[in-house]
Each structure stands twice: as C-alpha cells, then as structure tokens.
Write a protein that holds these residues in place. Structure first.
Motif, PDB file in Angstrom:
ATOM      1  N   GLY A   1     -16.717 -58.238  30.276  1.00  0.00           N
ATOM      2  CA  GLY A   1     -16.344 -58.335  31.684  1.00  0.00           C
ATOM      3  C   GLY A   1     -17.320 -57.638  32.615  1.00  0.00           C
ATOM      4  O   GLY A   1     -16.992 -57.349  33.765  1.00  0.00           O
ATOM      5  N   LYS A   2     -18.544 -57.409  32.147  1.00  0.00           N
ATOM      6  CA  LYS A   2     -19.539 -56.709  32.961  1.00  0.00           C
ATOM      7  C   LYS A   2     -19.842 -57.458  34.252  1.00  0.00           C
ATOM      8  O   LYS A   2     -19.826 -56.885  35.342  1.00  0.00           O
ATOM      9  N   SER A   3     -20.092 -58.760  34.125  1.00  0.00           N
ATOM     10  CA  SER A   3     -20.469 -59.532  35.321  1.00  0.00           C
ATOM     11  C   SER A   3     -19.301 -59.636  36.289  1.00  0.00           C
ATOM     12  O   SER A   3     -19.479 -59.575  37.507  1.00  0.00           O
ATOM     13  N   THR A   4     -18.110 -59.816  35.740  1.00  0.00           N
ATOM     14  CA  THR A   4     -16.934 -59.929  36.592  1.00  0.00           C
ATOM     15  C   THR A   4     -16.728 -58.632  37.366  1.00  0.00           C
ATOM     16  O   THR A   4     -16.495 -58.639  38.583  1.00  0.00           O
ATOM     17  N   LEU A   5     -16.856 -57.530  36.659  1.00  0.00           N
ATOM     18  CA  LEU A   5     -16.680 -56.232  37.294  1.00  0.00           C
ATOM     19  C   LEU A   5     -17.761 -55.996  38.344  1.00  0.00           C
ATOM     20  O   LEU A   5     -17.484 -55.560  39.471  1.00  0.00           O
TER      21      LEU A   5
ATOM     22  N   LEU B   1     -20.054 -66.377  25.512  1.00  0.00           N
ATOM     23  CA  LEU B   1     -20.873 -65.272  25.042  1.00  0.00           C
ATOM     24  C   LEU B   1     -22.248 -65.366  25.683  1.00  0.00           C
ATOM     25  O   LEU B   1     -22.769 -66.442  25.882  1.00  0.00           O
ATOM     26  N   PHE B   2     -22.774 -64.227  26.023  1.00  0.00           N
ATOM     27  CA  PHE B   2     -24.091 -64.125  26.632  1.00  0.00           C
ATOM     28  C   PHE B   2     -24.221 -64.939  27.903  1.00  0.00           C
ATOM     29  O   PHE B   2     -25.188 -65.653  28.113  1.00  0.00           O
ATOM     30  N   ALA B   3     -23.192 -64.840  28.746  1.00  0.00           N
ATOM     31  CA  ALA B   3     -23.247 -65.529  30.020  1.00  0.00           C
ATOM     32  C   ALA B   3     -24.380 -64.951  30.866  1.00  0.00           C
ATOM     33  O   ALA B   3     -25.005 -65.655  31.641  1.00  0.00           O
ATOM     34  N   THR B   4     -24.603 -63.665  30.726  1.00  0.00           N
ATOM     35  CA  THR B   4     -25.661 -63.032  31.512  1.00  0.00           C
ATOM     36  C   THR B   4     -26.826 -62.696  30.608  1.00  0.00           C
ATOM     37  O   THR B   4     -26.647 -62.074  29.583  1.00  0.00           O
ATOM     38  N   LEU B   5     -27.996 -63.118  31.000  1.00  0.00           N
ATOM     39  CA  LEU B   5     -29.139 -62.802  30.177  1.00  0.00           C
ATOM     40  C   LEU B   5     -30.179 -62.025  30.956  1.00  0.00           C
ATOM     41  O   LEU B   5     -30.783 -61.097  30.468  1.00  0.00           O
TER      42      LEU B   5
ATOM     43  N   ILE C   1      -7.193 -54.354  31.562  1.00  0.00           N
ATOM     44  CA  ILE C   1      -5.889 -53.747  31.267  1.00  0.00           C
ATOM     45  C   ILE C   1      -4.733 -54.645  31.706  1.00  0.00           C
ATOM     46  O   ILE C   1      -3.621 -54.499  31.236  1.00  0.00           O
ATOM     47  N   ASP C   2      -5.033 -55.616  32.594  1.00  0.00           N
ATOM     48  CA  ASP C   2      -3.971 -56.573  32.966  1.00  0.00           C
ATOM     49  C   ASP C   2      -3.523 -57.406  31.776  1.00  0.00           C
ATOM     50  O   ASP C   2      -2.426 -57.957  31.757  1.00  0.00           O
ATOM     51  N   LYS C   3      -4.378 -57.479  30.751  1.00  0.00           N
ATOM     52  CA  LYS C   3      -4.049 -58.301  29.577  1.00  0.00           C
ATOM     53  C   LYS C   3      -3.314 -57.513  28.492  1.00  0.00           C
ATOM     54  O   LYS C   3      -2.886 -58.097  27.500  1.00  0.00           O
TER      55      LYS C   3
ATOM     56  N   GLY D   1     -18.397 -63.678  36.266  1.00  0.00           N
ATOM     57  CA  GLY D   1     -18.542 -63.796  34.824  1.00  0.00           C
ATOM     58  C   GLY D   1     -18.091 -65.157  34.338  1.00  0.00           C
ATOM     59  O   GLY D   1     -17.625 -65.986  35.097  1.00  0.00           O
ATOM     60  N   GLU D   2     -18.266 -65.365  33.058  1.00  0.00           N
ATOM     61  CA  GLU D   2     -17.889 -66.620  32.441  1.00  0.00           C
ATOM     62  C   GLU D   2     -17.293 -66.305  31.092  1.00  0.00           C
ATOM     63  O   GLU D   2     -17.751 -65.366  30.441  1.00  0.00           O
ATOM     64  N   ASP D   3     -16.340 -67.102  30.656  1.00  0.00           N
ATOM     65  CA  ASP D   3     -15.764 -66.820  29.351  1.00  0.00           C
ATOM     66  C   ASP D   3     -16.631 -67.445  28.264  1.00  0.00           C
ATOM     67  O   ASP D   3     -16.216 -68.336  27.545  1.00  0.00           O
TER      68      ASP D   3
HETATM   69  N1  GTP Z   1      -7.765 -60.836  32.051  1.00  0.00           N
HETATM   70  C1  GTP Z   1      -8.938 -60.359  32.427  1.00  0.00           C
HETATM   71  N2  GTP Z   1     -10.046 -61.079  32.151  1.00  0.00           N
HETATM   72  C2  GTP Z   1     -11.227 -60.573  32.544  1.00  0.00           C
HETATM   73  C3  GTP Z   1     -11.333 -59.337  33.204  1.00  0.00           C
HETATM   74  N3  GTP Z   1     -12.641 -59.098  33.439  1.00  0.00           N
HETATM   75  C4  GTP Z   1     -13.327 -60.162  32.945  1.00  0.00           C
HETATM   76  N4  GTP Z   1     -12.476 -61.063  32.407  1.00  0.00           N
HETATM   77  C5  GTP Z   1     -12.830 -62.355  31.790  1.00  0.00           C
HETATM   78  O1  GTP Z   1     -13.630 -62.124  30.642  1.00  0.00           O
HETATM   79  C6  GTP Z   1     -14.599 -63.161  30.497  1.00  0.00           C
HETATM   80  C7  GTP Z   1     -15.975 -62.568  30.353  1.00  0.00           C
HETATM   81  O2  GTP Z   1     -16.371 -61.960  31.552  1.00  0.00           O
HETATM   82  P1  GTP Z   1     -17.896 -61.716  31.928  1.00  0.00           P
HETATM   83  O3  GTP Z   1     -17.869 -60.933  33.196  1.00  0.00           O
HETATM   84  O4  GTP Z   1     -18.712 -62.944  31.863  1.00  0.00           O
HETATM   85  O5  GTP Z   1     -18.339 -60.792  30.709  1.00  0.00           O
HETATM   86  P2  GTP Z   1     -19.765 -60.155  30.448  1.00  0.00           P
HETATM   87  O6  GTP Z   1     -19.524 -58.814  29.856  1.00  0.00           O
HETATM   88  O7  GTP Z   1     -20.605 -60.212  31.677  1.00  0.00           O
HETATM   89  O8  GTP Z   1     -20.321 -61.116  29.340  1.00  0.00           O
HETATM   90  P3  GTP Z   1     -21.844 -61.450  28.935  1.00  0.00           P
HETATM   91  O9  GTP Z   1     -22.633 -61.665  30.170  1.00  0.00           O
HETATM   92  O10 GTP Z   1     -21.645 -62.651  28.123  1.00  0.00           O
HETATM   93  O11 GTP Z   1     -22.322 -60.289  28.138  1.00  0.00           O
HETATM   94  C8  GTP Z   1     -14.438 -64.050  31.716  1.00  0.00           C
HETATM   95  O12 GTP Z   1     -13.662 -65.154  31.356  1.00  0.00           O
HETATM   96  C9  GTP Z   1     -13.708 -63.185  32.715  1.00  0.00           C
HETATM   97  O13 GTP Z   1     -12.923 -63.944  33.605  1.00  0.00           O
HETATM   98  C10 GTP Z   1     -10.122 -58.602  33.481  1.00  0.00           C
HETATM   99  O14 GTP Z   1     -10.092 -57.523  34.042  1.00  0.00           O
HETATM  100  N5  GTP Z   1      -8.971 -59.173  33.058  1.00  0.00           N
END
Ligand code: GTP
Ligand code: MG
Length: 608
Positions: free
Chosen positions: A385-389, A411-415, A502-504, A407-409
C-alpha cells in the motif's frame, strides 16, 4: 528477406564453413517438397563437422528465410514475427538437425511447434543414413491443437513428405476455432515449489506473480524437501507425477518457485515438454513490463541480460528457440537479445548509459540537499500500500493538490521512484519518495541493477516501512524487507513502521507479532485513519540539524521568511523600517546562505 546472416552460436566455425551455409539463404526450393535433399545434405554435413545443431526456416513458397546454429538444444529463431502472417499457422516450417543418430523430435521441439504455430517441425539425424521425423499441429476432438508425429522415416521419404496436406486440413477445417486465432491467449502455467512446515498456501504468491505476468494458472504441485533436487528440482518420483499433471492440464509453461540452474531447467523441460521459467525470470519479466522510465527500463534489461548470459553459455535453454512468451520479453515491448555475440556488447552499452543517469540523479540529489529538504522514503513488501498511502498524503498535504497516481492491486505496480513534496500545516516541508516493492527471494541481479533506485532509500533521512497488516504472511514480509534493507546498507536508518490496511482487520487489536521495537503507527490509507498521527511522528522523528539564528532580511528577500517557515521553525518576525527581523531555527545550509549575505545578526551558531 534474409540479410544473409547466420544467427546463433557460430563462434569458432571457420569462415568458409559459414559462407557455405550463408549461400543457402540465396536458394529457393520446390515448394511441394518438405526439404530439398541437396540442401538437407548441406545441413547434416555442417552438423557432423561442427557438432552443432542447425535450424532452417522455410516459407510456403519454398524460400529459405532463416538459418540458425546452436548447441544441442539452443537454436535461435530470430526476429521473424511468425505469428503475424495471414495464415492461421505461421506459414513457416522448421527443419533442423540433431547431432549423432537421434531421429526423433524432442519435447522442446514439439513445444516450439506449438508455441510458434509452425507449419511443421522436422528433424534429421546428422549421422548416416539421416533418418528423421516430422510433426504437425492437428485439431483434436475439441478443436484444440494437438500434435501428430510422422516417422522416424528414411531421408528420401522425409524430404518428399507431403507437408502441405495436414497444413491445409488444419487451416480449412478449423477456420472458426478461436484457439487458432486468438494470439493474446494467456499462456497456461503450472506451478511447482518446495514447502517447509506449516505454510498454508505455499504457492499463493507465485500464482499472483504468474497472473501479474499474464499467465493463466492451471495447476500446482509442491513437495516437502529441505533443498531442491540437484538434477530435477523436485524428486524424480514427483517429476513423473508432474509430467502427467502438466499434460492433463495442457500447460505450456512450468513455473518454478526458486531459481533453477540451466541444467535443472533443461531436464525439467525435457521431462515435461513444457517451457520452464523460474521465479527470477518471472519477476524480471514483470519488471520489464512495468518499467516506464528510461532508467527503469535500462536497469531491468541489464538484470535480464545478466540472468540470461550464463544460461546461454552452456547447452542453454529453449528460450531462444521458443521465440515469445513470459521470460523472453524485454522492457518496452522489445524481445530480449538472445544472441550471445551481441549480449555482452548490449550489457556494456546499458552500463555506460546507466552511469550517465546515475550522475544526473546524483546532481539532482545534491541540489535538493542545498536547503536540506528532508527526504522520506517509503519501503515495503510489494502490494503493501505504499503508493496508495503516498498519494493519500499528497492529496491531503501536497502543495499542488489534485489527483496523484495511486496504487494498484498488482505486484510491482510501482517500479520507478516518484518523489513528491509534502507540506504539513505549521510544520516544515519534506519530500516523500515512493519506491519499488520488495519481495521474498528477490533476484540478486535485480537488487544490483536497481542500485540507483535503491540509493534513494539509502539517501533518505527517514524510512516509512509500510506493512500490509491484514496479510497472512505479514510477519515474513516484514522480515524480508528488513533483510533487503540491510543488504543495501540502510539498516541503521531511522524507521517508522506503518501498519497499513487496518480497515481490513477482523478485530480491533493489532497482532503483537507485528509490533516492532521502534516507532510504529497503525493506519488505513483507504479511510485516512491514523495518518495525522503518522505525520506528527514524522515531524518529530526527522533528524534535522537546525541552527538558531537572528537575522535582518531585506524586504526584497521576503521569500526567505517563507523558506524559513517551510524548512525550519520560526519564533518571531518583526517588520522594521530597515528590513524584516526574524528569529528562527533553520537548517545549517540555509543559515550558511544568510550568513554569506551578511543578514545574520549573531554568528549563526547554535545558541542552545
Ligand atoms: N483495504 C485497504 N486496501 C488498501 C489500503 N492501502 C492500499 N490498499 C490496496 O492494496 C493494493 C496495493 O496498493 P499499492 O499502493 O499499489 O501497493 P504498493 O505497496 O505501492 O505496491 P507495489 O508498487 O506493487 O510495490 C491496492 O489494491 C490498494 O487499493 C488500505 O489501507 N486498506
Ligand atoms: Mg506502488
């Protein structure tokens, strides 16, 4: 269409020998023959003299379009995009030699026939009397491609084999079958891996990786072994079971959960008839499809070539023959260079270009440091969830506002690292960089190749270790990240562990196993819960060397006041007739500038 060049492993073959082969490319043969007997004699004599396989590709008009030389199981197929012809099949047949008296098609040969949709695939033994076999794709009861082999038969019969009949039959009878037309059909992948004790779904992550790479997972087998079998990765009994399962599932691809040696790979390929790709190649393939910036693409291609090089040296892999698919794709939709002669040259080209990119990045980093804008780097397992955060924080506190890449669900959405500025009200600005996710058994070459990206982490003042607290393997994932951090020399950085999603969580309490020794905070990038607390923690933890100054700043330099607000803490501001009087704590570098301008009233040293 040929450029008259023989591809493949021609090192050490005499010039005159090569010229004789090259001369063949000028020739045309009777289109009704499978093979012109005279041309065939040239091929087998080449193989008997050099001990190397040679493969000839002929189009339907009898033109010799390509020739490639290889070791026993490596014959390249060149850049001909055989799949783009107007025929349902490739419109090209392959005739190749086997050293010695082996007159039967190997499983790798058959898998190439299927993968490339060749009109047919024939083999001739180099030893007298040059017996051989030929295989065709034929529709089975379900209209799916099956393989039919004719032979072994004698040389004359093989050369005059009526190859066009089965080809016509297939193309005419199955005009409507999508199997033959859908070029985007996913590769069917079968997974294998070793298990330790008590893992619930040992291959779940591999399956997710395979799907990310575009494969359809059709089956999986695991075996409980402490270490892989040196010959065949799984034990021999298990491999027999596997071979059957692979056939039943009609898998084209076998994906191994660990890195395997070229010899293990070849044996598995021969025993199962499926192309074998290991975890490393799979991850590299995903990275290749994800890399967007020039730098990212160069880094991935370098890692891919370094992975390939030792594999093309030995008897090699079937990869170059098989032409396409997972594990053969380079960045930017190119096909990977698989010609050994060009490989080393390409590697040094990339290295040279990357070193330029690194210098540029270094300059960027230095210009940032001039005013000590602190840098935060997100690290964490892929999909944490790095990109989402990061985009959530930018939405809340980014100076520009507006949407940002989320972010994207996958793997390796962010490179490629992206760095954004965060401005916390009443606090100073900092930079937040989102980086590539880590993964268990991260290929080593990749860590090296991504040095420039990872330097961003090493250069950071504070790390945010983002964890998917709702993941069943969260603890193992945290350990993996810590291991990679220490590998790249970032283990002593200050870290805030951010337990995300934590919502999950089912219950309100955090698993105590996840709670680290140092600073941590539970958040949800989705709901925004915990983010303010995170920022407070960030501002209090960012190690900054601020110096206390009193200064009188000319009115026309008023923007310095703003800068002091953003980079440090301002205690008082007075607008006087001779300028703006300010008392503040600011970064050393900024204080240096003020002092040089002669604005500081004290000596700029730290009064506390
Ligand atoms: N339920 C829930 N889902 C989340 C949360 N944060 C991220 N996600 C989901 O987790 C998935 C991965 O999120 P990313 O932000 O792409 O994760 P990342 O760590 O950047 O992933 P990479 O770039 O692949 O390393 C996405 O589908 C997000 O919507 C959260 O707080 N709660
Ligand atoms: Mg990401």
């Amino acid at each position: 269409m040929s450029n008259n060049k023989i591809r493949g492993n021609v090192e050490g073959v005499s010039r005159s020998r090569l010229e004789r082969l090259e001369a063949l490319l000028q020739m045309q043969m009777d289109a009704t023959l499978l093979l012109d007997p005279e041309i065939g004699k040239e091929l087998v004599s080449f193989t008997s003299e050099t001990g190397r396989e040679v493969a000839l590709f002929v189009d339907r008009r009898g033109r010799l379009i390509d020739l490639a030389v290889g070791d026993a199981s490596t014959v390249g197929l060149g850049d001909h995009d055989l799949r783009r012809g107007s025929h349902r099949l490739a419109g090209v047949r392959c005739i190749h030699t086997h050293p010695g008296s082996s007159d039967q098609l190997s499983s790798v040969d058959l898998s190439a026939l299927r993968q490339l949709r060749l009109d047919c695939m024939a083999v001739i033994a180099a030893a007298e009397p040059h017996r051989g076999s030929v295989a065709f794709l034929v529709p089975n009861d379900l209209g799916e491609p099956a393989i039919e082999v004719a032979g072994p038969m004698n040389y004359e019969r093989l050369c005059s084999f009526a190859w066009k009949e089965p080809v016509d039959f297939l193309e005419k009878s199955h005009t409507a079958s999508p199997v033959w037309t859908n070029k985007e059909e996913p590769e069917k992948a079968f997974l294998i891996g070793l298990t330790g004790t008590g893992e619930e779904e040992p291959l779940a992550e591999l399956a997710q990786l395979a799907e990310t790479a575009g494969a359809l997972v059709v089956g999986a087998i695991t075996q409980r072994l402490d270490k892989p079998d040196p010959a065949t990765y799984l034990g021999s009994g298990k491999v027999r079971e596997l071979s059957l399962a692979v056939q039943v599932a009609r898998a084209d691809l076998l994906i191994v959960d660990d890195e395997v040696s070229p010899a293990q790979q070849r044996r598995l390929e021969n025993l199962t008839g499926a192309r074998v790709v290991d975890r490393t190649a799979l991850i590299l393939d995903i990275f290749a499809s994800r890399a967007r910036t020039r730098e990212g693409q160069l880094q991935v291609e370098l890692a891919q070539l370094q992975y390939l090089l030792p594999r093309l040296m030995g008897q090699g892999i079937a990869l170059s023959r098989l032409g396409g698919g997972i594990g053969t794709r380079g960045p930017g939709e190119t096909k990977l260079e698989t010609d050994r002669r060009h490989l080393r040259r390409r590697i040094s080209e990339i290295e040279a270009e990357l070193s330029q990119v690194r210098k540029h990045r270094e300059r960027l980093r230095q210009s940032r440091q001039r005013f000590d804008m602190p840098l935060l780097s997100m690290v964490g397992y892929t999909n944490a969830g790095k990109s989402t955060l990061s985009s959530r924080l930018v939405d809340m506190y980014g100076p520009q506002g507006g949407p940002s890449p989320g972010g994207e669900d996958k793997l390796f959405a962010t490179l490629d690292p992206t760095t954004r500025r965060i401005r916390v009200p009443g606090q100073f600005d900092f930079l937040l960089s989102d980086t590539v996710g880590f993964i268990r058994k991260l290929p080593h070459g990749l860590v090296r190749a991504f040095r420039a990206t990872l330097e961003e982490i090493v250069a950071a003042d504070l790390l945010l270790h983002v964890v998917d607290a709702a993941h069943s393997d969260a603890v193992e994932q945290m350990n993996t990240v810590e291991k990679v951090l220490s590998e790249i020399g970032a283990e002593d950085k200050p870290v805030i562990t951010v337990l995300n999603k934590i919502d999950k969580l089912q219950s309100d309490t955090i698993d105590p196993m996840l709670v680290p020794k140092g600073a941590w905070v539970a958040v949800s990038a989705h709901t925004g819960e915990g983010l303010e607390k995170l920022l407070t923690m960030v501002t209090s933890l960012l190690p900054r060397q601020l110096v206390t100054v009193d200064a009188l700043i000319p009115y026309e330099q008023g923007k310095m006041i703003d800068q002091a607000h953003r980079l440090g803490k301002v205690h008082c501001v007075k607008y006087q007739t001779d300028g703006i009087l300010i008392g503040a704590e600011i970064p050393q570098a900024l204080a240096g500038v003020w002092q040089k301008e002669g604005w500081t009233l004290t000596d700029g040293g730290n009064r506390e």
